[in-house]
Design an enzyme around this catalytic site. Structure first.
Site, PDB file in Angstrom:
ATOM      1  N   GLY A  38      36.309  62.312  21.052  1.00  0.00           N
ATOM      2  CA  GLY A  38      36.523  61.820  22.193  1.00  0.00           C
ATOM      3  C   GLY A  38      37.770  62.360  22.752  1.00  0.00           C
ATOM      4  O   GLY A  38      38.018  61.943  23.990  1.00  0.00           O
ATOM      5  N   GLY A  39      38.497  62.587  22.101  1.00  0.00           N
ATOM      6  CA  GLY A  39      39.691  62.988  22.600  1.00  0.00           C
ATOM      7  C   GLY A  39      40.798  62.236  23.029  1.00  0.00           C
ATOM      8  O   GLY A  39      40.690  60.808  22.902  1.00  0.00           O
ATOM      9  N   LYS A  50      41.797  52.115  31.319  1.00  0.00           N
ATOM     10  CA  LYS A  50      40.781  51.508  32.530  1.00  0.00           C
ATOM     11  C   LYS A  50      40.505  50.067  31.903  1.00  0.00           C
ATOM     12  O   LYS A  50      40.410  49.152  32.735  1.00  0.00           O
ATOM     13  CB  LYS A  50      39.463  52.316  32.716  1.00  0.00           C
ATOM     14  CG  LYS A  50      39.790  53.555  33.269  1.00  0.00           C
ATOM     15  CD  LYS A  50      40.645  53.854  34.152  1.00  0.00           C
ATOM     16  CE  LYS A  50      41.283  55.147  34.426  1.00  0.00           C
ATOM     17  NZ  LYS A  50      42.384  55.659  33.640  1.00  0.00           N
ATOM     18  N   GLY A 178      57.900  59.163  36.530  1.00  0.00           N
ATOM     19  CA  GLY A 178      56.339  59.879  36.892  1.00  0.00           C
ATOM     20  C   GLY A 178      55.558  59.038  37.815  1.00  0.00           C
ATOM     21  O   GLY A 178      55.239  58.134  36.910  1.00  0.00           O
ATOM     22  N   GLY A 180      52.701  60.046  39.354  1.00  0.00           N
ATOM     23  CA  GLY A 180      51.349  60.472  39.455  1.00  0.00           C
ATOM     24  C   GLY A 180      50.545  59.565  38.951  1.00  0.00           C
ATOM     25  O   GLY A 180      50.577  58.257  39.003  1.00  0.00           O
ATOM     26  N   ALA A 181      49.091  59.939  38.673  1.00  0.00           N
ATOM     27  CA  ALA A 181      48.226  58.744  38.207  1.00  0.00           C
ATOM     28  C   ALA A 181      48.531  57.932  37.047  1.00  0.00           C
ATOM     29  O   ALA A 181      48.132  56.715  37.118  1.00  0.00           O
ATOM     30  CB  ALA A 181      46.815  59.507  38.095  1.00  0.00           C
ATOM     31  N   ALA A 266      56.042  59.417  32.065  1.00  0.00           N
ATOM     32  CA  ALA A 266      54.797  59.950  32.599  1.00  0.00           C
ATOM     33  C   ALA A 266      54.793  61.102  33.568  1.00  0.00           C
ATOM     34  O   ALA A 266      54.129  61.278  34.555  1.00  0.00           O
ATOM     35  CB  ALA A 266      54.022  58.566  33.396  1.00  0.00           C
ATOM     36  N   HIS A 443      23.999  47.447  55.166  1.00  0.00           N
ATOM     37  CA  HIS A 443      24.903  46.434  55.551  1.00  0.00           C
ATOM     38  C   HIS A 443      24.977  45.305  54.878  1.00  0.00           C
ATOM     39  O   HIS A 443      23.597  44.882  54.799  1.00  0.00           O
ATOM     40  CB  HIS A 443      24.913  46.267  57.011  1.00  0.00           C
ATOM     41  CG  HIS A 443      25.705  45.030  57.563  1.00  0.00           C
ATOM     42  ND1 HIS A 443      26.850  45.253  57.763  1.00  0.00           N
ATOM     43  CD2 HIS A 443      25.459  43.858  58.037  1.00  0.00           C
ATOM     44  CE1 HIS A 443      27.500  44.370  58.475  1.00  0.00           C
ATOM     45  NE2 HIS A 443      26.528  43.259  58.591  1.00  0.00           N
TER      46      HIS A 443
END
Length: 464
Positions: A38-39, A50, A178, A180-181, A266, A443
């Protein structure tokens, strides 16, 4: 010597997908992996992060919206250690899932560190294995520090995302270097768990590769939640102590010292190419340290040796690597796979609010001197967003004026990571904004904001 049709060096999202697809196509396949399958993504990256972001989002929902939603709660207490352990369980489940897929598809897993030898051979320990058809490099990347200013990762006060994912408790204060994401996601997580967070970015804005409007919207949201955001900031020097770190930072022409219990690095990743026999096997690297590949075929400078994932170059995203893995497997098996559109790979930052994009930013359109029109629609005007208390953010679509081509699309808001794929499919199939509008959107849904942004790009918006 064991012999296989295909040997994959690395069992992350690029490598294991390549192996599975190759096995599906009838190739005898082996994966060489020194750690868990899975790394980085599954074990110390995408998946556990997440899980923690879900905890952070739940904390913010309960702490700040519960009463308005008709829910009475007492004082909200958080425990990062408990959330961390849940994230580890999620990661373990995913890693075991990859193990199951290897067995299901009859892929041989060779445990250990692989070294390339000339002639499509790999040495693992004392054993040498031969790839009859092809060898695929998928060795991935790792976190890095900034040793030139004294910010070498020591795993105690100066940590990486790896160590952050195993902390038993949230620190009282943290500097994230850092934005970024990865940096933005961890700033979001630790802020929710009560950490005083300072987010530092050397470039003029956070999420520097995203559209400027999206970056500005996220910075505004972060500051509103108490995260100190320092963009255009240079770390001049670091004083690393036993229990804290002090950084001297220059931002906006002013110098300031910031002290925190921990610094989370990061600020980029380094690819894994050292001591793997690449040079001896005829595999050349680029000036930036990536493996040199022919993007049309993903073959390296060594015949029969391919490269995929982070180590093959930007963008360093799991889903990009996975697609490369499937495409390479099909090519090796003699098929003619559809070419990868590297300009149509979604980028997502999973903090709150989420930021997702596809294609060109408005700044890039200006640099290219394109004739374009921007359409925007705020979630504050969307019925489902109002009902869900998720009115922060917007959808932005950039269309080419003459023919309506979707040049780029950008979403800031709840569930942006899920919504962006409508526009990814549209761009992959060369749909125009008019054709996006032709699809009736249910909708009330958040996706109506996409249809409205498409209409706005044509000067026909309805609900603003």
């Amino acid at each position: 010597m064991a012999s296989f049709d295909l040997i994959v060096l690395g069992g992350g999202p690029a490598g294991y997908v390549c192996a599975i697809r190759a096995a599906q196509l009838g190739l005898s396949t082996a994966v060489v992996e020194k750690d868990k399958l899975g790394g980085v993504c599954v074990n110390i990256g995408c998946i556990p992060t997440k899980a923690l972001l879900h905890s952070a989002s739940s904390i913010n929902l309960i702490a700040h919206q519960a009463k308005d939603l008709g829910i009475e709660v007492g004082a909200v207490k958080t425990d990062y250690g408990v959330a961390m352990k849940r994230s580890r369980r999620v990661s373990e489940q995913n890693s075991k899932g990859v193990e199951f897929l290897m067995k299901k598809n009859k892929v041989t897993v060779i445990k250990g560190t692989g070294t390339l030898l000339p002639g499509k051979k790999v040495k693992v320990g004392a054993d040498v294995h031969e790839a009859k058809k092809a060898l695929v490099i998928a060795t991935g990347s790792r976190v890095k520090g900034i040793p030139q200013i004294g910010l070498e990762i020591n795993k105690t006060t100066v940590i990486s995302s790896d160590e952050a994912l195993f902390l038993e408790a949230a620190p009282k204060s943290m500097i994230v270097v850092g934005a970024g994401a990865v940096g933005s996601e961890f700033a979001d997580i630790f802020n929710a768990f009560g950490t005083k967070v300072t987010l530092v970015e050397a470039l003029p804005r956070i999420l520097p590769i995203e559209d400027a409007e999206c970056s500005d919207a996220l910075a505004k949201s972060f500051r509103k939640r108490g995260i100190e955001v320092l963009a255009g900031a240079k770390v001049l020097k670091a004083a690393v102590g036993k229990d804290s770190v002090t950084l001297e930072i220059e931002a906006g022409g002013e110098k300031k010292s910031v002290t925190a219990d921990k610094v989370l690095m990061a600020a980029g990743r380094a690819v894994n190419t050292e001591e793997m026999g690449f040079k001896e096997a005829g595999v050349q690297l680029t000036d930036r340290g990536f493996v040199k590949v022919n993007l049309a075929t993903l073959e390296t400078t060594a015949p029969g040796v391919y490269c995929i994932g982070d180590v093959a170059g930007q963008p360093m995203l799991a889903h990009k690597g996975s697609r490369e893995g499937a495409v390479v497997a099909e090519r090796i098996a003699g098929h003619k796979p559809h070419a990868i559109r590297y300009d149509n790979i979604p980028s997502v930052t999973y903090c709150h609010p989420e930021v997702a994009s596809i294609g060109l930013t408005e700044e890039q359109c200006k640099e290219k001197k394109l004739d374009y029109q921007v359409g925007r629609f705020p979630f504050s005007a969307n019925g489902r967003a109002r009902a869900s208390n998720e009115t922060e953010g917007f959808v932005k679509i950039i269309r080419e004026k003459k023919y309506g081509e979707i040049l780029g699309a950008h979403i800031v808001g709840g569930h942006a990571s899920e919504m962006i794929h409508e526009l990814a499919v549209a761009r992959e199939n060369e749909y125009t904004v008019e054709e996006v509008d032709l699809a009736v959107h249910a909708h009330p849904t958040l996706s109506e904001a996409i249809a409205e942004a498409a209409l706005d790009s044509m000067g026909r918006v309805i609900h603003t």
